[in-house]
Write a protein that holds these residues in place. Sequence first.
Motif, PDB file in Angstrom:
ATOM      1  N   UNK A 154      48.613  47.744  48.944  1.00 52.05           N
ATOM      2  CA  UNK A 154      48.379  48.078  47.624  1.00 52.05           C
ATOM      3  C   UNK A 154      47.451  47.493  46.528  1.00 52.05           C
ATOM      4  N   UNK A 155      46.924  46.278  47.246  1.00 55.98           N
ATOM      5  CA  UNK A 155      45.929  45.410  46.615  1.00 55.98           C
ATOM      6  C   UNK A 155      44.439  45.927  46.597  1.00 55.98           C
ATOM      7  N   UNK A 156      44.377  46.919  47.651  1.00 51.88           N
ATOM      8  CA  UNK A 156      43.114  47.547  47.835  1.00 51.88           C
ATOM      9  C   UNK A 156      42.093  46.622  48.390  1.00 51.88           C
ATOM     10  N   UNK A 157      40.786  46.523  47.871  1.00 51.12           N
ATOM     11  CA  UNK A 157      39.655  45.857  48.611  1.00 51.12           C
ATOM     12  C   UNK A 157      38.998  45.012  47.384  1.00 51.12           C
ATOM     13  N   UNK A 158      39.628  44.042  47.026  1.00 47.59           N
ATOM     14  CA  UNK A 158      39.137  43.065  45.885  1.00 47.59           C
ATOM     15  C   UNK A 158      38.019  42.376  46.233  1.00 47.59           C
ATOM     16  N   UNK A 159      37.054  41.936  45.306  1.00 50.45           N
ATOM     17  CA  UNK A 159      35.582  41.255  45.568  1.00 50.45           C
ATOM     18  C   UNK A 159      35.728  40.240  44.603  1.00 50.45           C
ATOM     19  N   UNK A 160      35.453  38.738  44.909  1.00 47.86           N
ATOM     20  CA  UNK A 160      35.319  37.720  43.904  1.00 47.86           C
ATOM     21  C   UNK A 160      33.770  37.660  43.681  1.00 47.86           C
ATOM     22  N   UNK A 161      33.276  37.553  42.483  1.00 44.47           N
ATOM     23  CA  UNK A 161      31.888  37.282  42.581  1.00 44.47           C
ATOM     24  C   UNK A 161      31.474  37.088  40.881  1.00 44.47           C
ATOM     25  N   UNK A 162      30.349  37.417  40.589  1.00 46.86           N
ATOM     26  CA  UNK A 162      29.802  37.155  39.426  1.00 46.86           C
ATOM     27  C   UNK A 162      28.649  38.070  39.026  1.00 46.86           C
ATOM     28  N   UNK A 163      28.288  37.986  37.731  1.00 49.20           N
ATOM     29  CA  UNK A 163      27.162  38.950  37.439  1.00 49.20           C
ATOM     30  C   UNK A 163      26.717  38.887  36.135  1.00 49.20           C
ATOM     31  N   UNK A 164      25.880  39.605  35.761  1.00 49.82           N
ATOM     32  CA  UNK A 164      25.049  39.253  34.388  1.00 49.82           C
ATOM     33  C   UNK A 164      25.478  40.775  33.721  1.00 49.82           C
ATOM     34  N   UNK A 165      25.503  40.730  32.180  1.00 45.96           N
ATOM     35  CA  UNK A 165      25.828  41.678  31.406  1.00 45.96           C
ATOM     36  C   UNK A 165      25.042  41.605  30.424  1.00 45.96           C
ATOM     37  N   UNK A 166      24.570  42.898  30.137  1.00 49.57           N
ATOM     38  CA  UNK A 166      23.560  43.362  29.095  1.00 49.57           C
ATOM     39  C   UNK A 166      23.755  43.998  27.718  1.00 49.57           C
ATOM     40  N   UNK A 167      23.706  43.216  26.809  1.00 48.05           N
ATOM     41  CA  UNK A 167      23.958  43.627  25.370  1.00 48.05           C
ATOM     42  C   UNK A 167      23.109  43.848  24.384  1.00 48.05           C
TER      43      UNK A 167
END
Length: 453
Positions: A335-348
């Motif tokens: 029920x928890x699916x396929x989680x991925x831990x990571x990071x990313x950049x966000x554009x504003x």
Amino acid sequence: MKRSLLMGAAIAALIAGTAAAQELKFAPREDSRFNWQSYEDFKAAHGDLQGQTLTLFGPWRGDDEILFNSVLAYFREATGVDARYSSSENYEQQIVIDTQAGSPPNIAILPQPGLLADLAEKGFLTPLGEETANWVEENYGAGESWVGYGTYEGPEGNEHFYAFPYKADVKSLVWYVPENFEEAGYEVPKTMEELIALSDQIVEDGGVPWCIGLGSGGATGWPATDWVEDMMLRTQPAATYDKWVSNEIKFDDPAVVGAIEEFGKFAKNEEYVSGGVAAVASTDFRDSPKGLFDIPPKCYLHHQASFIPSFFPDGVELGTDADFFYMPTYASKTDLGTPVLGAGTLVSITKDSPAAQAFIEFLKTPIAHEVWMAQAAFLTPYKGVNVDAYANEPLKKQGNILTSATTFRFDASDLMPGKIGAGAFWTGMVDYVGGKDAETVGKEIQQAWDGLN
């Protein structure tokens, strides 16, 4: 020395002066890996911005700055906009200074959702609109997660989508040497139960399954936080993870204590780790994976993010001499699916303009991702790209992990207050490996957090 400095300054000025005239890295229509139709459609829709300017500010420097500029060249060519990117060693502080002074760039690119949330609350960001939020949710792997990381309260107290995700990193990886697996007859595990069974089999065969090193100078302990975060996502719903990050669920809560103990099943098992448990905290994380390549191997498995090949021995070829697999989930917790831990950049958008709006639309085109994908060091959760554009098979595999994720979460320790995520959490993990039980460690970390109030 003076002559070298002057030459360096001249080169830097030349690069800055010719940024707007940078040639396209890949000629349109000449490389079938790229979605050139998306580029031509964008050009047809936004080709009337000739003469406008666009300033972009972000974290990428060195090689990454060169690579981003290679992408930006397509935006310039398509729109006629004079778009210029800059960065700073202290970019987090600089963007705050610039926005407060009323002289922000048009576009701010940041890897810290918390910082962007602060800017949004103060009225320094422009909402990107519900249509763009829906686009991300529909077109990104774990799209709902990415929309969540870009949604903040504005100055009026209402939530808006402010930050478009672009470029991601993956931490939920386990590294191994294919030749070692082949010689021993081991197979890549598909579930956490199989991973534990494999670890036991390696011990039974007279080997040591894991290399784990937490050493990192003043930051010793941080690799263990990645383990715990991955275990949280594999034992608890994403909502519980989020409440832990925001301190609604405490470090001594059974959910968090349980995740620490899941890490302990590996790191505190004398037979599981190279050098024994005593070596875990004292082994530098940069040296830790080298045991994979010893003959005979000192270990068969290593959990670490996508950057770790930088510390592999010279000459190691990814995909051949070393490979990785997704840190598996428990078959008992589907029920928890396929989680991925990571990071990313966000554009504003920090200073709105037609060119700024067009740049956000540009990021929705596959070409804006594929140009960087084809060169190096770029992953995207965008399901609309051609994965064959990735520069190599390891990047392609990591990209597939991102697009097939059902949940994506940023590193929890990076989102917590600095004195916790980059302090008490680190030292607590060292204490845990050193002999303290998980509940005691959880209480001590929580006491440190409570002391901030």
